[in-house]
Design an enzyme around this catalytic site. Structure first.
Site, PDB file in Angstrom:
ATOM      1  N   GLY A  60      -6.968  -4.356 -30.976  1.00 25.22           N
ATOM      2  CA  GLY A  60      -8.015  -4.810 -31.886  1.00 25.22           C
ATOM      3  C   GLY A  60      -7.581  -4.697 -33.329  1.00 25.22           C
ATOM      4  N   ASN A  61      -8.523  -4.822 -34.229  1.00 25.47           N
ATOM      5  CA  ASN A  61      -8.215  -4.689 -35.665  1.00 25.47           C
ATOM      6  C   ASN A  61      -9.376  -4.008 -36.375  1.00 25.47           C
ATOM      7  OD1 ASN A  61     -10.108  -6.797 -36.750  1.00 25.47           O
ATOM      8  ND2 ASN A  61      -8.928  -8.011 -35.285  1.00 25.47           N
TER       9      ASN A  61
END
Ligand code: CTP
Length: 419
Positions: free
Chosen positions: A213-214
């Site tokens: 993810g980020n």
């Protein structure tokens, strides 16, 4: 802008403090007029400290300055939060027995009311008729909403949250900024525009419990949607893992992965005038997703992941869009100088061929999960359209103004070098 915040005597007066604070932080000059009843709920020193101005309450103070009309004459906007049932009745009847009533009668500025009262009072025939009278006279309303009221009861009548009131106020102000073309009704300049906004960060699963993810929180995208809704646009919002509440007044879709986001966006594109890609899309996804949890005793000391590239959704949307549609991308870059940031942005818009690119600098401490933002908007030729700094909400208003002012005919012109 010169904003008058009127506070009347309801328990929600304590929440008006948040409205004053945000408007001041947005850089506006805020004059507070508190009724005598309001001052029973919230103290003058608090209001003075936050507004950074003297708080006015008494009709018979400042008579030599003709204050009972001067404040209203100088106002660009009046926000009354909370507006009690009693104040609604007085405003509808044009009663001027206190400083706020005089100010309202003396102004030509738009007036935004944030009612707060118990459900029975809001639904009382007298209040219903007063609200209709005020609406017909051009008063704007934000809320009330449904929720917990002061006692044990809940229902319609709860004052809108400070953020929502500020969004509505900023929407009115932005639309009234001098020199803005094509405004039919101040504050509702995006009426009739269908805006599709993606926000948050996609997640690419590795196994049932892990993902790549980020750090995108979705705040700027939510602020864009809030601002667009407050300016009358029809907003569809696609959220991927937001850290904040989704926007109110928008149609909400939720997605997990880049591919799910792509499918939603492509399906919604035909019914859209303006697409804003504020979502941080994962560039790569694991080639395979493990059915069961990946176990260390199987993978050993070093785990090598094989990743495959995700499609570039923004480039795809820009290539597919019809002439009247506008596609806006975002680019978060870790540049060390302004010049480097601009050249990365120019290269990116040339590659993705969208109409606008909103550029901002990010780092370990900048850009993500913060309240403020500093951005530059580039057009498809790489020219700077606007630069803006402030809360994510005020930046959102600036972005919307920048990307929604071109007419469809202007938009239909192909960027130089486009296939
Ligand atoms: N974007 C997209 N699809 C992708 C990657 C990014 O639609 N697979 C969009 C983002 O939503 C954003 C814009 O493209 O509006 C720029 O995203 P960014 O991550 O900055 O660009 P990248 O394509 O990842 O470019 P680079 O790897 O060079 O930073």
């Amino acid at each position: 802008m010169n904003i008058v915040v009127g506070i009347t005597g309801g328990i929600a007066a304590y929440k008006a403090v948040g409205v004053i604070r945000s408007l001041v932080l947005e850089g506006h000059s805020v004059q507070v007029i508190a009724t005598e009843h309001a001052l029973r709920f919230v103290g003058k020193p608090t209001l003075e400290a936050l507004s950074r101005n003297t708080v006015h309450s008494d009709l018979y103070e400042g008579v030599s300055e003709v204050r009972h009309v001067a404040i209203g004459q100088a106002a660009d906007l009046i926000v009354i939060a909370p507006t009690t049932a009693n104040t609604l009745a007085k405003l509808a009847a044009g009663i001027a027995d206190d400083l706020l009533g005089n100010t309202v009668l003396a102004t030509t500025a738009p007036i935004l009311l944030a009612p707060a009262m118990h459900t029975e009072m809001w639904q009382n025939a007298a209040t219903v008729s007063n609200v209709a009278t005020l609406r017909a006279r051009g008063f704007r309303f934000v809320g009330p909403t449904r929720g917990q009221l002061t006692g044990t009861d809940s229902g319609v009548g709860r004052m809108a949250e400070p953020d929502e009131i500020v969004a509505a106020a900023l929407g009115i102000i932005t639309a009234r900024e001098p020199g803005e073309p094509g405004l039919s009704e101040p504050g509702r300049d995006l009426e009739g525009l269908r805006i599709l906004i993606s926000a948050g960060g996609t997640r690419e699963p590795l196994d049932p419990v892990r993902f790549i993810g980020n750090r995108s929180s979705g705040r700027q995208g939510v602020a864009l949607a809030d601002a667009a809704v407050s300016r009358g646009a029809e907003v569809t919002f696609i959220g991927a893992h937001l850290e904040v509440e989704p926007p109110r007044g928008a149609t909400i879709h939720s997605v997990e992965t880049a591919e799910e986001l792509r499918v939603e966006l492509l399906a919604l594109l035909p019914e859209t005038d303006l697409v804003i890609m504020a979502a941080a899309v994962a560039d790569y996804r694991p080639r395979t997703v493990s059915e069961g949890k990946i176990k260390k005793d199987v993978t050993g000391d070093v785990l090598t992941l094989e990743l495959v590239k995700n499609p570039d959704i923004l480039a795809e949307l820009a290539a597919m869009k019809a002439g009247h549609q506008v596609v806006v991308g975002f680019a978060a870059e870790t540049a060390t100088t302004e010049g480097e940031l601009l050249s990365l942005g120019r290269a990116k818009i040339a590659r993705k061929r969208c109409d606008y690119l909103v550029l901002n600098r990010v780092g370990w401490t900048e850009g993500f999960a913060t309240e403020g933002n500093t951005i530059v908007v580039l057009d498809h030729d790489g020219h700077i359209v606007i630069e803006a700094e402030g809360t994510k909400l005020s930046v959102a208003h600036s972005i919307l103004t920048a990307v929604s002012t071109r007419t469809p005919t202007e938009i239909a012109v192909e960027p130089p070098g486009a296939p």
